[in-house]
Scaffold this active site. Structure first.
Site, mmCIF file in Angstrom:
data_model
loop_
_atom_site.group_PDB
_atom_site.id
_atom_site.type_symbol
_atom_site.label_atom_id
_atom_site.label_comp_id
_atom_site.label_asym_id
_atom_site.label_seq_id
_atom_site.Cartn_x
_atom_site.Cartn_y
_atom_site.Cartn_z
ATOM 1 N N SER A 86 0.836 -22.663 -31.344
ATOM 2 C CA SER A 86 2.203 -23.016 -30.948
ATOM 3 C C SER A 86 2.957 -21.863 -30.314
ATOM 4 C CB SER A 86 2.927 -23.567 -32.175
ATOM 5 O OG SER A 86 4.174 -24.068 -31.787
ATOM 6 N N HIS A 87 4.064 -21.488 -30.934
ATOM 7 C CA HIS A 87 4.966 -20.469 -30.385
ATOM 8 C C HIS A 87 4.514 -19.060 -30.756
ATOM 9 C CE1 HIS A 87 5.900 -21.725 -34.382
ATOM 10 N NE2 HIS A 87 6.468 -20.554 -34.591
ATOM 11 N N ASP A 89 5.566 -28.252 -27.220
ATOM 12 C CA ASP A 89 6.284 -29.248 -28.027
ATOM 13 C C ASP A 89 7.718 -28.835 -28.361
ATOM 14 O OD1 ASP A 89 5.532 -27.329 -29.834
ATOM 15 O OD2 ASP A 89 4.417 -28.676 -31.164
ATOM 16 N N ARG A 90 8.045 -27.558 -28.193
ATOM 17 C CA ARG A 90 9.414 -27.132 -28.486
ATOM 18 C C ARG A 90 10.235 -27.029 -27.213
ATOM 19 N NH1 ARG A 90 9.482 -22.800 -33.385
ATOM 20 N NH2 ARG A 90 7.946 -23.848 -34.692
ATOM 21 N N ASP A 145 2.593 -24.409 -26.777
ATOM 22 C CA ASP A 145 1.852 -25.667 -26.629
ATOM 23 C C ASP A 145 2.723 -26.812 -26.135
ATOM 24 O OD1 ASP A 145 3.241 -25.676 -29.058
ATOM 25 O OD2 ASP A 145 1.843 -27.079 -29.975
ATOM 26 N N ASP A 175 7.575 -23.942 -25.356
ATOM 27 C CA ASP A 175 6.794 -22.938 -26.078
ATOM 28 C C ASP A 175 5.314 -22.963 -25.708
ATOM 29 O OD1 ASP A 175 6.150 -25.343 -27.278
ATOM 30 O OD2 ASP A 175 5.806 -24.423 -29.231
ATOM 31 N N LYS A 193 6.586 -33.686 -31.389
ATOM 32 C CA LYS A 193 7.792 -33.299 -30.683
ATOM 33 C C LYS A 193 7.400 -32.945 -29.254
ATOM 34 C CE LYS A 193 7.717 -28.666 -32.770
ATOM 35 N NZ LYS A 193 6.700 -28.692 -33.820
HETATM 36 C C1 G16 Z 1 5.555 -26.586 -36.790
HETATM 37 C C2 G16 Z 1 5.786 -28.033 -37.022
HETATM 38 C C3 G16 Z 1 7.259 -28.324 -36.935
HETATM 39 C C4 G16 Z 1 8.014 -27.451 -37.907
HETATM 40 C C5 G16 Z 1 7.651 -26.027 -37.701
HETATM 41 C C6 G16 Z 1 8.224 -25.234 -38.844
HETATM 42 O O1 G16 Z 1 5.987 -26.282 -35.500
HETATM 43 O O2 G16 Z 1 5.112 -28.803 -36.066
HETATM 44 O O3 G16 Z 1 7.453 -29.665 -37.175
HETATM 45 O O4 G16 Z 1 9.392 -27.581 -37.737
HETATM 46 O O5 G16 Z 1 6.267 -25.866 -37.735
HETATM 47 O O6 G16 Z 1 7.785 -23.961 -38.788
HETATM 48 P P1 G16 Z 1 7.983 -23.009 -40.022
HETATM 49 O O7 G16 Z 1 7.210 -23.575 -41.168
HETATM 50 O O8 G16 Z 1 7.489 -21.705 -39.510
HETATM 51 O O9 G16 Z 1 9.469 -22.991 -40.285
HETATM 52 P P2 G16 Z 1 4.989 -25.747 -34.397
HETATM 53 O O10 G16 Z 1 5.802 -25.744 -33.127
HETATM 54 O O11 G16 Z 1 4.619 -24.371 -34.887
HETATM 55 O O12 G16 Z 1 3.851 -26.700 -34.402
#
Ligand code: G16
Length: 543
Positions: A112-113, A281-282, A279, A277, A376
């Site tokens: 992800s990010h 989704d953000r 991937d 971000d 998302k």
């Molecule tokens: C992932 C989940 C999101 C969630 C985030 C929380 O995001 O897909 O639904 O809000 O983790 O991250 P943390 O546990 O670090 O607060 P992503 O974009 O990393 O897939």
């Protein structure tokens, strides 16, 4: 011929908020990725002639794991694998492809990010047939399997050419390399009024989109520049790089500062700024001179969604994660539709979306989406904003001000303390949990605690219960602080502190957020003893 490779379990393969995330070097150890993928294949529902989607955000190590996964899928009886050209599929595009081609599930290769590169992060997440992240019942079964696995299977086959669209055969399995952008771009064109946006663009609507050298570059070029007519150069950093150009592909005010500075420049700012971000989704939304918090973006999108064709019939309901501000709740109340508060993690929205109980979902962590896929979706949020700007002819700032004048404003910030020693972070949370019973009635400066609890969630669709999802302290008057440990980091622990203060319509709607939150920040320090526990005087990231 199927080969069986003996292996031993690893004890650290419990999927986190969003799958298994580790440093690349950790993932690249012998049998590490293989054990996890085999554990997925051993436990998930897939029936006969199953199709598996494999997508990734293009980060370092993506291609190697894809080739491994293809050989393993062939040995495990999949009939067909669909892969985005170049090994690329944004997470929302992967969700769409799983749904559209009725796949039994997909492997989404991303952290992800988080940063990418040989010394940075990698991840694998399994999505189920509805296109969404596997629920806890499935991730729990995968984890249990990783603890007893003793072999993984593959076939002896050469690497597949991932760069050419077409079909190959590996063992007895068909491998289709597909255009990663076309299906997704077509879906967006069905949801939104592209003609109205094109007209607004022709009439002078300008924007800057920062793809952060991550996966959305090709999608944004196709949709924003080719299909909607924004000028060439609207998409910045639009070529996906294995290390994201050395940057942190997290679209927040710290890591997308260049975009933020541009949008705050009265001379140079285009009308609309956005970023996505690693991937895809953000999302980050910034109007000329006006940053929109993710929580506000969810509320404003929900309030105006009817302006886009796909949502013209109204919304069935709204869901938000618990740390997300309550701004969307006020919109739901005005629309007379239900609102659901779930734990952090997109997977918790899946059942509500599948059951038709909600249409739009969002999280403070810059995730917004709808029932069009089960993830998302960064570009979706950008396009819904564009659709709203085109339909109303208003600026982002105007939409925000009018929204607050009607619903009041939820001042909001998140403070992150990153890379904290896990023991210290655990001790902070444990002490906080133990003190919850003493907090109600206590005052911190002008704030008095009304309620303090540890969140547990009972899914309204299947009745499953998820406990310890964060600690919530509510103050009299509607302000709030939430504490939780991140589930997506790969180094030490990240403590997240979410701060919120509600100012009703007619109140102070254009004040500075840090001023409005100062009392709550002080209360959060006093309640959790962050400095004493972590030695940190200030958060590492404020968003
Ligand atoms: C992932 C989940 C999101 C969630 C985030 C929380 O995001 O897909 O639904 O809000 O983790 O991250 P943390 O546990 O670090 O607060 P992503 O974009 O990393 O897939």
């Amino acid at each position: 011929m199927i080969r069986s490779h003996p292996t031993k379990p690893f004890d650290d393969q419990k999927p986190g908020t969003s799958g298994l995330r580790k440093k690349v070097r950790h993932f690249a150890r012998a049998n590490y990725a293989e054990n996890f993928i085999q554990s997925v294949f051993d436990v998930v529902d897939r029936g006969d002639n199953a199709t598996l989607v494999i997508g990734g955000d293009g980060r370092y190590h993506n291609r190697a794991v894809i080739q491994t996964a293809i050989r393993m899928a062939a040995a495990n009886g999949y009939a067909r694998v669909l892969i985005g050209q170049g090994g690329i599929l944004s997470t929302p595009a992967a969700s769409h492809v799983i749904r559209k081609y009725r796949a039994s599930g997909g492997l989404v290769l991303s952290a992800s990010h988080n940063p990418g590169g040989p010394d940075e992060d990698f991840g694998i997440k399994y999505n189920i047939a509805n296109g969404g992240p596997a629920p806890e019942s499935v991730t729990g079964a995968i984890h249990a399997r990783t603890l007893e696995i003793d072999r993984w299977l593959d076939v002896d086959a050469a690497d597949v050419d991932l760069d050419t669209i077409g079909t190959a055969t590996v063992g007895e399995m068909a491998v289709e390399v597909i255009d990663p952008v076309a299906d997704y771009a077509d879906l967006m064109e069905e949801l939104f009024d592209f003609a109205a946006i094109r007209k607004a663009v022709a009439g002078g609507l300008t924007m800057a989109f920062d793809a952060m050298h991550a996966v959305t570059g090709p999608y944004a070029h196709e949709i924003l520049e080719n299909r909607l007519g924004f000028a060439a150069g609207t998409v910045r950093n639009g070529t996906p790089l294995e290390d994201f150009g050395g940057h942190h592909p997290d679209p927040n005010l710290v890591h997308a500062k260049v975009l933020y500075d541009l949008m705050m420049d009265p001379e140079l700012a285009p009308a609309f700024g956005a970023a996505s971000d690693g991937d895809g989704d953000r999302n980050l939304i910034i109007g000329k001179g006006r940053f929109i918090t993710p929580s506000d973006s969810l509320a404003m999108l929900a309030a105006n969604a009817h302006l886009a064709p796909a949502y013209a019939g109204g919304l069935k309901g709204i869901a938000r994660s618990m740390p997300t501000s309550a701004a969307a709740d006020r919109v739901a109340e005005a629309l007379d539709i239900p609102v659901f508060e779930t734990p952090t993690g997109w997977k918790f929205f899946g059942n509500l979306l599948d059951a038709g109980m909600v249409t739009i979902c969002g999280e403070e962590s810059a995730g917004t989406g709808s029932d069009h896929v089960r993830e998302k979706d960064g570009l979706w949020a950008v396009l819904l904003w564009l659709n709203i700007l085109a339909a109303t002819g208003k600026s982002v700032d105007q939409i925000a001000r009018e929204h607050w004048a009607r619903f009041g404003r939820n001042y909001y910030a998140r403070h992150d303390y990153e890379g904290v020693e896990s023991d210290r972070a655990d001790a902070l949370m444990a002490e906080l949990s133990a003190s919850l019973g003493d907090l109600p009635g206590k005052s911190f400066g002008p704030l008095t605690v009304a309620q303090a609890d540890s969140i547990s969630y009972c899914d309204p669709v299947d009745g499953s219960v998820s406990e310890n999802q964060g600690i919530r302290v509510l103050f009299e008057g509607g302000s709030r602080v939430v504490f939780r440990l991140s589930g997506t980091g790969t180094q030490g622990a990240t403590i997240r502190v979410y701060l919120e203060r509600y100012e009703p319509a007619g109140g102070r709607l254009d004040a500075d957020t840090p001023d409005m939150l100062a009392d709550i920040i002080a209360a959060a320090q006093a309640i959790a003893g962050i400095k004493a526990h972590t030695g940190r005087a200030a958060p590492d990231v404020v968003t």
